[in-house]
Design a protein around this motif. Structure first.
Motif, PDB file in Angstrom:
ATOM      1  N   ILE A 688     106.540  52.389   3.412  1.00 39.22           N
ATOM      2  CA  ILE A 688     105.824  51.512   4.465  1.00 39.22           C
ATOM      3  C   ILE A 688     104.935  50.653   3.678  1.00 39.22           C
ATOM      4  CG2 ILE A 688     104.454  51.414   6.486  1.00 39.22           C
ATOM      5  CD1 ILE A 688     105.433  54.332   7.226  1.00 39.22           C
ATOM      6  N   SER A 689     104.828  49.523   4.091  1.00 40.52           N
ATOM      7  CA  SER A 689     103.933  48.555   3.395  1.00 40.52           C
ATOM      8  C   SER A 689     102.947  48.011   4.627  1.00 40.52           C
ATOM      9  CB  SER A 689     104.556  47.312   2.831  1.00 40.52           C
ATOM     10  OG  SER A 689     105.380  47.501   1.820  1.00 40.52           O
ATOM     11  N   PRO A 690     101.616  47.708   4.380  1.00 43.67           N
ATOM     12  CA  PRO A 690     101.004  47.481   3.072  1.00 43.67           C
ATOM     13  C   PRO A 690     100.663  48.716   2.455  1.00 43.67           C
ATOM     14  CG  PRO A 690      99.468  47.236   4.874  1.00 43.67           C
ATOM     15  CD  PRO A 690     100.938  47.468   5.460  1.00 43.67           C
ATOM     16  N   PRO A 691     100.192  48.850   1.168  1.00 47.38           N
ATOM     17  CA  PRO A 691     100.046  50.133   0.571  1.00 47.38           C
ATOM     18  C   PRO A 691      98.862  50.872   1.238  1.00 47.38           C
ATOM     19  CG  PRO A 691     100.021  47.925  -0.821  1.00 47.38           C
ATOM     20  CD  PRO A 691      99.947  47.486   0.342  1.00 47.38           C
ATOM     21  N   ASP A 692      98.047  50.372   1.828  1.00 43.33           N
ATOM     22  CA  ASP A 692      96.897  51.198   2.470  1.00 43.33           C
ATOM     23  C   ASP A 692      97.351  52.004   3.910  1.00 43.33           C
ATOM     24  OD1 ASP A 692      95.174  50.874   0.475  1.00 43.33           O
ATOM     25  OD2 ASP A 692      93.724  49.286   1.743  1.00 43.33           O
ATOM     26  N   ALA A 693      98.544  51.760   4.171  1.00 49.56           N
ATOM     27  CA  ALA A 693      99.122  52.212   5.599  1.00 49.56           C
ATOM     28  C   ALA A 693      98.961  53.559   5.274  1.00 49.56           C
ATOM     29  CB  ALA A 693     100.430  51.691   5.747  1.00 49.56           C
ATOM     30  N   TYR A 694      99.309  54.269   4.274  1.00 47.36           N
ATOM     31  CA  TYR A 694      99.357  55.720   4.137  1.00 47.36           C
ATOM     32  C   TYR A 694      97.791  56.296   4.283  1.00 47.36           C
ATOM     33  CZ  TYR A 694     103.966  55.480   2.437  1.00 47.36           C
ATOM     34  OH  TYR A 694     105.584  55.078   2.275  1.00 47.36           O
ATOM     35  N   ARG A 695      97.016  55.628   3.682  1.00 45.82           N
ATOM     36  CA  ARG A 695      95.538  56.168   3.873  1.00 45.82           C
ATOM     37  C   ARG A 695      94.943  55.981   5.182  1.00 45.82           C
ATOM     38  NH1 ARG A 695      91.975  55.928  -0.026  1.00 45.82           N
ATOM     39  NH2 ARG A 695      90.349  54.876   1.330  1.00 45.82           N
ATOM     40  N   ASN A 696      95.393  54.849   6.128  1.00 47.27           N
ATOM     41  CA  ASN A 696      95.121  55.054   7.624  1.00 47.27           C
ATOM     42  C   ASN A 696      95.838  56.247   8.363  1.00 47.27           C
ATOM     43  OD1 ASN A 696      93.560  52.622   7.301  1.00 47.27           O
ATOM     44  ND2 ASN A 696      95.461  51.342   7.201  1.00 47.27           N
ATOM     45  N   PHE A 697      96.879  56.445   7.899  1.00 44.82           N
ATOM     46  CA  PHE A 697      97.754  57.422   8.730  1.00 44.82           C
ATOM     47  C   PHE A 697      96.931  58.776   8.407  1.00 44.82           C
ATOM     48  CE2 PHE A 697     101.137  54.288   9.158  1.00 44.82           C
ATOM     49  CZ  PHE A 697     101.437  54.888  10.574  1.00 44.82           C
ATOM     50  N   CYS A 698      96.529  59.136   7.057  1.00 49.17           N
ATOM     51  CA  CYS A 698      95.844  60.046   6.635  1.00 49.17           C
ATOM     52  C   CYS A 698      94.678  60.470   7.331  1.00 49.17           C
ATOM     53  CB  CYS A 698      95.801  60.367   5.324  1.00 49.17           C
ATOM     54  SG  CYS A 698      97.301  60.615   4.402  1.00 49.17           S
ATOM     55  N   ILE A 699      93.907  59.529   7.744  1.00 47.37           N
ATOM     56  CA  ILE A 699      92.754  59.453   8.294  1.00 47.37           C
ATOM     57  C   ILE A 699      92.920  59.842   9.962  1.00 47.37           C
ATOM     58  CG2 ILE A 699      90.651  58.043   9.458  1.00 47.37           C
ATOM     59  CD1 ILE A 699      90.998  56.341   6.973  1.00 47.37           C
ATOM     60  N   VAL A 700      94.062  59.402  10.340  1.00 42.53           N
ATOM     61  CA  VAL A 700      94.285  59.706  11.818  1.00 42.53           C
ATOM     62  C   VAL A 700      94.610  61.037  11.920  1.00 42.53           C
ATOM     63  CG1 VAL A 700      96.015  59.456  13.838  1.00 42.53           C
ATOM     64  CG2 VAL A 700      95.086  57.372  12.572  1.00 42.53           C
ATOM     65  N   PHE A 701      95.481  61.810  10.928  1.00 52.81           N
ATOM     66  CA  PHE A 701      95.971  62.940  11.082  1.00 52.81           C
ATOM     67  C   PHE A 701      94.711  64.193  10.739  1.00 52.81           C
ATOM     68  CE2 PHE A 701     100.181  60.980  10.194  1.00 52.81           C
ATOM     69  CZ  PHE A 701     100.437  60.634  11.657  1.00 52.81           C
ATOM     70  N   ALA A 702      93.859  63.752  10.222  1.00 51.87           N
ATOM     71  CA  ALA A 702      92.816  64.626   9.853  1.00 51.87           C
ATOM     72  C   ALA A 702      92.261  65.297  11.267  1.00 51.87           C
ATOM     73  CB  ALA A 702      91.533  64.148   9.311  1.00 51.87           C
ATOM     74  N   GLY A 703      92.431  66.619  11.661  1.00 51.50           N
ATOM     75  CA  GLY A 703      92.160  67.030  12.820  1.00 51.50           C
ATOM     76  C   GLY A 703      93.001  66.700  13.952  1.00 51.50           C
ATOM     77  N   TYR A 704      94.314  66.365  13.506  1.00 54.72           N
ATOM     78  CA  TYR A 704      95.160  66.162  14.758  1.00 54.72           C
ATOM     79  C   TYR A 704      95.919  67.410  14.734  1.00 54.72           C
ATOM     80  CZ  TYR A 704      98.529  63.463  17.371  1.00 54.72           C
ATOM     81  OH  TYR A 704      99.481  63.097  18.261  1.00 54.72           O
TER      82      TYR A 704
END
Length: 1012
Positions: A688-704
């Motif tokens: 997946i692009s852009p590069p920061d996409a993975y970081r954004n998803f990890c933020i969402v999944f914290a506590g999910y």
């Protein structure tokens, strides 16, 4: 002699730019590039002694002009003097263009229909033609090196100008408006040929050109001066294969018209003539089988600037023209259709009526159906008081029947015989002729055509609406017109691609407001039966949204309806969606439909490059940010699409792969997931692009808390690992399965991940395949395995760049850890030394490892000594993969020794591609005879031969043999081996024998299935 003034460029100044060495090379190339001895009239000595000025004089006065022009450019290119070749080409093009403009002023203007809907048609057709003339050999022979192709194919959508070009070029050919002195041109309509009986080719062309018969046999010797235009190849209606059956080379021999056409296209008739063929794209594949060495030219119709000019001329004022143009361009589908001048006319006529009434033109352009319906209703404005101008069983019904019949017959032109067969009168057509919806052929009295194929398709769809009420529920359409169910079927659309757009229009006519507009104008309504057919077509298969192609078709049809109640009913039971967004239109269609889903369980999503960031998307962060403004008009629709996460409480699986997103789209997606009422359990994010996409998803999944399975794959996961550690450390983390593929990180970041695993109490499966872990980082992970609170049960370190240097720490961890049961170390260079260290740890009774994958780990027969000793000691190992290791005869002997022992617990053994030969089969047979636990054995990619397989089969026939699955490399041509295997199957029906004839690079054993 050819005077120099007739050359397309000034040769002397170009030659004077060459120094003496270059001039000599130029002369040498002239000889090389003279296949027909064009220099025969120039003495060799004179040529060699000539300077630049003298050489230019020789060439322009004694050699053929086209050859001089062509060979000069070629020679300059071969010499590396592209500056001179470019000057020559520029001058040549300018001279050709100037000549065409001069000729166009004196050329007779010829229209194809009695009413031409192209403003300024007589001038535009020449401007349009010049865009393609530079590509055509008989217009520019000097621009083609060597013999040029004598078959030119013009292909493109309906109504973009293919026939207009062909007829214009035909006119040029006969009026000597070309560089060569040419004479006769013949026009062959494939639609007419479909109705033509048997005749001779001479008779075929003599119908309109009687002079052919008068010319006699000598006409054949002049074939190179003939142009045959084969127009509308897609309209040819002949049995399959008839074009190549009974090919004929005698133009006086009577044959079916299809045979004569096939003979012409395959150059059995008039082989030296030039052929110009026009066709729609749908027939290209069939045409390619007939024509020899063709030049294919795609005709694209009106360019973006052409469409702008068209609107300006039609409206006469800039403000309304640009307002209408903007409305049209807001719909990409409609914009593409406007490449045809006739569709531009329809759009302009329709929007002009809307704007004169003070209405906003934008809503009319939301779909093609809404525009064509407004156009039709606008042409038949009801009388004051609201009484309908027509009745459904009068002209409209007749014209719709004509349109439907023509669509099924794949024809757009109708004659009096067609009208009579359908019971349609010329009086029925008159209202539509008066409004230019129908046109009469200028060359043939009593022949009619719709202004454009799309108009015919719309009226064909309207036929099903009118027929539903006018004919009653029990009546059916005429025999040669399929019913709505056939119209919407995949099989019919494959046979007749023009039905696809008719189906789209039919969905569009299911809109309630549009039905009211039809009723107000013509006194008809849309029946409930049509709506039912549409719903059945969407849900015709068990999983209508499970494949990308089905989803694309379904959502585009449903979007065309703009009827929310229809969409809700169509998607009510959809549980699985596989969505690929290739352009902004796809986003628009999908958002309109999928936001109404309420029972989704799995969503697969792929977003192609350019949907959000345009064609010039880049990898640098600042460029991404600068380009994100292009997203703004698309983001509201993307937001609607992402709202499906909130409306589907059963949605548990999300797979996003090969997707090029933008910062804004990622943010919206993550926000919708975070606030959604769904309980995503499995999420797969790959490339997946852009590069920061993975970081954004990890933020969402914290506590999910619902998330149990997470896969992250891609090369742009930089700085993602620290956030992932936060996910694992969160007290609400319920993650059980984590897969990181191709993830790059620092040694410290890997150490932090190892530390997070000590805190996390839910993760049991960890897959780090193809990550650059290396020995140092792996050691920190092995330390974690020793921690009492590490709950990992299955671990894959495949292709992690490990060596035997870290195996000592791993061995120690295996002694202490009593939870790890599955370990994959495939594609790491562990070697025999590393395996020896592993075996030491595996030999302890505390080790609970059951599955060990050592595929392609550089293990030899020496490593098998340690494995053999381990397996004889009541080891916990039940599954062992040694595939693609060179263990050979000696290594297998050690393994067989272990298999014979009663304490060996192995149930599955993979020896795929391990250099096992027939000489090992005696040991293997003995082991199988004595072993009572082994149920799966993989010997694929090992050449055992007949004798080796025979030794195995002697044991396999015994019902006492516990083996249930055997994989072998089998020579299917060896009858003796096949007979052996047949006997084994009969004697031991519990045994399954698989064939493995694949190359190692293309095949991988199934041991990975036991890891995850």
């Amino acid at each position: 002699m050819v005077p120099s003034t007739q050359l397309g460029f000034h040769l002397q100044p170009l030659l004077e730019q060459l120094d003496q060495e270059e001039l000599s090379k130029f002369k040498s190339l002239l000889k090389t590039l003279s296949p027909h001895d064009e220099l025969q009239h120039v003495p060799q000595m004179e040529l060699e002694q000539a300077n630049g000025k003298q050489l230019a004089e020789v060439l322009t006065t004694r050699c053929p002009r086209p050859w001089v022009e062509r060979v000069t450019i070629q020679a300059f290119d071969k010499m590396g003097r592209t500056d001179l070749s470019k000057r020559a080409e520029d001058e040549l093009r300018a001279r050709i263009t100037e000549g065409k403009q001069e000729e166009s002023r004196s050329m007779p203007k010829k229209t194809l229909w009695k009413k031409n809907l192209w403003p300024g048609a007589s001038g535009d057709i020449h401007h349009f033609s010049q865009r393609y003339e530079r590509l055509v050999p008989f217009y520019n022979p000097e621009m083609f090196a060597g013999p040029f192709p004598h078959t030119v194919v013009l292909h493109g959508p309906a109504g973009v100008g293919k026939t207009a070009l062909a007829k214009k070029w035909m006119l040029d050919w006969t009026q000597h408006n070309l560089p060569k002195a040419l004479q006769s041109a013949f026009y062959l309509s494939c639609r007419d040929l479909s109705c033509q009986g048997s005749c001779t080719f001479e008779e075929l062309i003599a119908k309109k050109w009687p002079h052919v018969q008068e010319a006699g046999p000598e006409i054949l010797s002049q074939a190179q001066r003939f142009l045959f235009v084969v127009d509308g190849f897609d309209e040819l209606r002949v049995p399959s294969g008839s074009l190549v059956h009974d090919i004929c080379g005698d133009w006086k021999k009577q044959k079916p018209a299809a045979t004569l056409l096939g003979s012409l296209l395959k150059r059995k008739l008039f082989p030296k003539a030039t052929l110009l063929v026009t066709t729609r794209r749908e027939a290209l594949s069939e045409l390619r089988l007939l024509v020899e060495q063709p030049l294919f030219i795609e005709v694209e119709g009106l360019s973006e600037q052409d469409r702008r000019d068209y609107f300006l001329r039609h409206f006469g004022q800039e403000d309304p023209a640009l307002r209408a143009l903007e409305a049209m361009e807001s719909n990409p589908v409609l914009s593409r259709m406007c490449a045809a001048p006739a569709v531009c006319w329809v759009v302009c006529k329709c929007l002009q009526v809307q704007m004169e009434k003070g209405d906003d033109p934008a809503p009319t352009c939301h779909t093609a159906t809404s525009l064509f319906l407004r156009f039709l209703c606008g042409q038949f404005t009801p009388a004051p008081g609201g009484s309908p101008g027509l009745h459904p069983c009068t002209p409209l019904s007749a014209v719709c029947l004509l349109a439907a019949q023509g669509t099924w017959a794949q024809t757009s032109v109708f004659d009096l015989e067609d009208l009579g067969r359908l019971g349609v009168t010329e009086a029925d057509l008159q209202p539509f002729l008066d409004r230019s919806i129908l046109q009469e052929d200028a060359d043939c009295e009593g022949r009619y055509a719709f202004v454009h194929l799309s108009v015919q398709q719309f009226l064909a769809a309207l036929f099903y609406v009118l027929a539903s009420d006018a004919q009653g529920d029990g009546d059916r359409p005429p025999r040669d017109v399929g019913d709505a169910q056939r119209l919407l079927s995949k099989e019919e659309r494959l046979r007749n691609p023009t039905l696809t757009q008719v189906g789209h229009f039919l969905f569009g006519l299911a809109n309630e407001k549009r039905a009211q507009e039809l009723e107000a104008t013509f006194g008809c309504r849309v029946s409930a039966r049509v709506r039912g057919e549409l719903l059945r077509s969407v849900s015709a298969e068990s999983q209508p949204f499970s494949s990308v192609a089905r989803v694309k078709e379904a959502v585009s049809r449903l979007y065309e309806s703009q009827e929310e109640s229809l969409v809700k009913e169509a998607v009510a039971h959809v549980e699985v969606v596989s969505l690929r967004l290739q352009n902004q239109t796809d986003v628009l269609h999908a958002s309109f439909c999928l936001q109404h889903c309420e029972n989704l369980q799995k969503v697969s999503l792929q977003v192609d490059k350019g949907v959000f960031l345009g064609k010039d998307s880049a990898s640098e962060s600042d460029t991404w940010a600068e380009s994100s403004w292009n997203d703004q008009h698309l983001l509201p629709f993307w937001m609607d699409l992402c709202s499906m996460f909130g409306s589907n409480k059963k949605l548990t699986f999300l797979d996003i792969n090969q997707s090029f997103l933008s910062f804004s789209s990622v943010k919206i997606l993550c926000e919708k997931i975070a606030s959604a009422s769904c309980n995503l359990q499995k999420v797969v994010l790959r490339n997946i692009s852009p590069p920061d996409a993975y970081r954004n998803f990890c933020i969402v999944f914290a506590g999910y808390q619902a998330l149990t399975h997470l896969t992250l794959q891609g090369n742009n996961q930089n700085n993602m690992l620290p956030l992932l550690c936060g996910v694992l450390r969160h007290p609400k983390c319920s993650l059980q399965y984590l897969r990181l593929i191709s993830c790059s990180a620092t040694s410290q970041q890997w150490a932090d991940l190892s530390s997070a695993l000590e805190t996390n109490q839910s993760l049991t499966y960890l897959n780090l395949t193809a990550t650059e872990l290396k020995d140092e980082a792996a050691k920190s992970l092995y330390l974690t395995l020793r921690h009492p609170k590490c709950f990992l049960q299955r671990l894959s370190l495949e292709n992690c760049h490990l060596t035997g240097a870290s195996c000592k720490e791993l061995s120690s961890a295996l002694i202490v850890n009593q939870r790890l049961t599955h370990l994959c170390l495939a594609k790491n260079d562990l070697g025999d030394r590393g395996l020896k260290l592993l075996c030491e740890g595996l030999s302890y009774p505390e080790c609970q490892l059951q599955t060990l994958v050592l595929y392609y780990c550089n293990i030899t027969h020496d490593g098998c000594i340690n494995l053999s000793m381990l397996l004889q000691q009541n080891s916990s190992l039940t599954h062992l993969d040694l595939g693609l290791n060179h263990i050979g005869i000696t290594g297998l002997r050690f393994l067989c020794k272990a298999l014979k022992k009663p304490l060996c617990n192995l149930r599955c053994l993979w020896l795929w591609g391990c250099a096992i030969t027939p000489f090992s089969c005696a040991d293997l047979s003995s082991a199988l005879r004595n072993n009572q636990n082994l149920t799966t054995l993989d010997l694929g990619q090992n050449s055992l031969g007949y004798n080796g397989i025979k030794m195995l089969c002697d044991v396999l026939k015994l019902q006492s043999c516990p083996l249930q699955k055997l994989r072998l490399k089998i020579d299917e041509s060896d009858a003796q081996t096949q007979e052996l295997l047949r006997e084994v199957r009969e004697s031991n029906p519990n045994l399954t024998i698989e064939r493995d004839n694949q190359e190692p690079k293309n095949n991988r054993p199934s041991s990975r299935d036991f890891i995850f």
